[in-house]
Design an enzyme around this catalytic site. Sequence first.
Site, PDB file in Angstrom:
ATOM      1  N   GLY A  38     -17.471  -2.229 -14.389  1.00 43.66           N
ATOM      2  CA  GLY A  38     -16.187  -2.125 -15.066  1.00 43.66           C
ATOM      3  C   GLY A  38     -15.023  -2.879 -14.485  1.00 43.66           C
ATOM      4  N   THR A  40     -13.914  -3.042 -11.410  1.00 47.52           N
ATOM      5  CA  THR A  40     -14.177  -3.791 -10.178  1.00 47.52           C
ATOM      6  C   THR A  40     -14.803  -5.145 -10.512  1.00 47.52           C
ATOM      7  OG1 THR A  40     -14.604  -1.681  -9.081  1.00 47.52           O
ATOM      8  CG2 THR A  40     -15.251  -3.673  -7.901  1.00 47.52           C
ATOM      9  N   ARG A  67     -18.422   6.828 -18.739  1.00 47.80           N
ATOM     10  CA  ARG A  67     -19.080   7.966 -18.088  1.00 47.80           C
ATOM     11  C   ARG A  67     -20.531   7.638 -17.718  1.00 47.80           C
ATOM     12  NH1 ARG A  67     -17.602  13.931 -20.376  1.00 47.80           N
ATOM     13  NH2 ARG A  67     -15.367  13.918 -19.946  1.00 47.80           N
ATOM     14  N   VAL A  68     -21.141   6.763 -18.486  1.00 45.85           N
ATOM     15  CA  VAL A  68     -22.530   6.405 -18.232  1.00 45.85           C
ATOM     16  C   VAL A  68     -22.603   4.904 -17.960  1.00 45.85           C
ATOM     17  CG1 VAL A  68     -24.893   6.375 -19.134  1.00 45.85           C
ATOM     18  CG2 VAL A  68     -23.343   8.250 -19.735  1.00 45.85           C
ATOM     19  N   ARG A 218      -5.456  14.992  20.868  1.00 47.10           N
ATOM     20  CA  ARG A 218      -5.927  14.728  22.236  1.00 47.10           C
ATOM     21  C   ARG A 218      -6.901  15.814  22.693  1.00 47.10           C
ATOM     22  NH1 ARG A 218      -0.508  14.175  22.724  1.00 47.10           N
ATOM     23  NH2 ARG A 218      -0.310  15.951  24.136  1.00 47.10           N
ATOM     24  N   LYS A 283       7.615  30.445  20.277  1.00 52.12           N
ATOM     25  CA  LYS A 283       6.847  30.138  21.476  1.00 52.12           C
ATOM     26  C   LYS A 283       5.468  30.775  21.323  1.00 52.12           C
ATOM     27  CE  LYS A 283       7.391  28.189  25.641  1.00 52.12           C
ATOM     28  NZ  LYS A 283       8.275  28.846  26.633  1.00 52.12           N
ATOM     29  N   HIS A 284       4.429  29.974  21.415  1.00 55.15           N
ATOM     30  CA  HIS A 284       3.054  30.463  21.277  1.00 55.15           C
ATOM     31  C   HIS A 284       2.870  31.245  19.971  1.00 55.15           C
ATOM     32  CE1 HIS A 284       2.304  28.990  25.244  1.00 55.15           C
ATOM     33  NE2 HIS A 284       3.218  29.777  25.779  1.00 55.15           N
ATOM     34  N   ASN A 426       0.609  44.384  17.569  1.00 55.43           N
ATOM     35  CA  ASN A 426       1.587  45.304  17.011  1.00 55.43           C
ATOM     36  C   ASN A 426       2.998  44.736  17.184  1.00 55.43           C
ATOM     37  OD1 ASN A 426      -0.020  47.531  16.084  1.00 55.43           O
ATOM     38  ND2 ASN A 426      -0.439  48.036  18.221  1.00 55.43           N
ATOM     39  N   HIS A 532      -2.757  39.151  12.818  1.00 58.95           N
ATOM     40  CA  HIS A 532      -3.628  39.134  13.998  1.00 58.95           C
ATOM     41  C   HIS A 532      -3.888  37.711  14.471  1.00 58.95           C
ATOM     42  CE1 HIS A 532      -4.902  43.270  12.505  1.00 58.95           C
ATOM     43  NE2 HIS A 532      -4.364  43.458  13.692  1.00 58.95           N
TER      44      HIS A 532
END
Length: 532
Positions: A38, A40, A67-68, A218, A283-284, A426, A532
């Site tokens: 096609g 391309t 499609r085919v 890293r 932080k964290h 918690n 959590h």
Amino acid sequence: MSTDRPVSRALLSVSDKTGIVDFARALADLGVALVSTGGTYKTLKDAGLAVTEVAELTGFPEMMDGRVKTLHPKVHGGLLAIRGNEEHEAAARTHGILPIDLLVVNLYPFEATIARGASWEDTIENIDIGGPAMIRAASKNHDAVTVVVDGADYAPVLEAMRANKGATTLDLRRRLAAKAYARTAAYDAAISTWLFEQLGETATPSRAFGGTLAQGLRYGENPHQWAAFYKTAQGANPRPGVATIRQLQGKELSYNNLNDTDAAYELVGEFDPARTAAVAIIKHANPCGVAEGPDLLAAYEKALACDPVSAFGGIVALNRTLDAEAAKKIVEIFTEVIIAPDATEEAKAIVAAKKNLRLLLAGGLPDPKAPGVIVKSVAGGLLVQSRDNAVVDAMDLKVVTKRAPTAQELTDLRFAFRVAKHVKSNTIVYAKDGATVGIGAGQMSRVDSARIAARKAQDAAEAGGWAVPLTKGSVVASDAFFPFADGLLAAVEAGATAVIQPGGSMRDQEVIDAADAAGLAMVFTGVRHFRH
């Protein structure tokens, strides 16, 4: 026996044609016969290259709107035939099947189609069928066939062929086959995820997750762990955050930077910038200070006061465009990352003086009410859940004590519960005048969280030279119910006057009685915010 395989015939069928003409010309210069489909085919033909259309190869025309076209034995036989296998080679001779040694395919742009919010019909038309089928066939037969699904691999393939008299190495073919299977897997994952979202289905019998590499990192949380950041396919309205950032300056982001920045920006997204300026210091992955104010400078100063020690080396997230006044204050202490929707030119210049400080612009704020999925790996599987998109402003708060909260207490209670949603359980959060004044995170008992938060407030008072900690006269939020009255009593000792919590404990009445005895106002949300 040599494992190098010469390339004599290549099939090229690409949606993204970037670089394809130069690649095809280089292949032709190496003596490779070109076959194409096609669009391309037309591109290569218009560029003056000698190329055979796939319809000529198969003897079967393209049909059904394209499609085919490649779903044909002369294509798949050419890709799958085992070289040196007498039966396969005899079948190929009988049916006029020519070997295909190199396949170059990039798929219909499904991910880009959903990103632009296309219609159902247009999106379906951008599901590639022939491309994945050819990729999988070529990848299976990588002992003989080289498969390319990424334009970034054009150069390595040419380099290998030039170094090996027109052949590719087995190592290269294996690596390209692995990459090709990963691409089709991510492609199918994007399609199935989109379809399930359209249907509103959740716990499906099978679930696929895929992404494309955004950044090799890293290392992971620790130097002995490898890490990478992959972006998932986004719809028409991608969620602003770490996947949409534009890094203006600073060192390369690490795994921990990205994880903490995501936590910070999701938290600050809880605050509507049209209503108030807001700043979160993380932080964290836990907040060490959050505040709102009339402007970013005021909000940052209040957030910093909560825990100035922990803020050192933290992540700062803002819900409005970073301005010069806030930037000047933020850069006074060592900060890893600043993330905001945008920044003024003056603010950019101020931050630029700190060459290692990363300035990230996300282009917008995440909507805390938006649906989404959270995935966590566990031994042997994946835990999948919807994002916690419950917001306190939509909750029906129920006063359960004899005393109702004052208007100011109620405002601060909502603020505290908004923050508690983003603190590891918690969770206990003390707040006063639109700012956190003590945060207890990630403890095994709720009473410990209450006491740690109070202790940190005491430390902040000593650092700030205040006569009493800011928890005196504050409100307190708990992410889950108080199983016993001891956690509540610890908050009373710290000076809290009002409480917000989900409720739902077998001992709720005991906790309510303790609140009444202390003269506290308490409201139940009916919504828990475990993290959590």
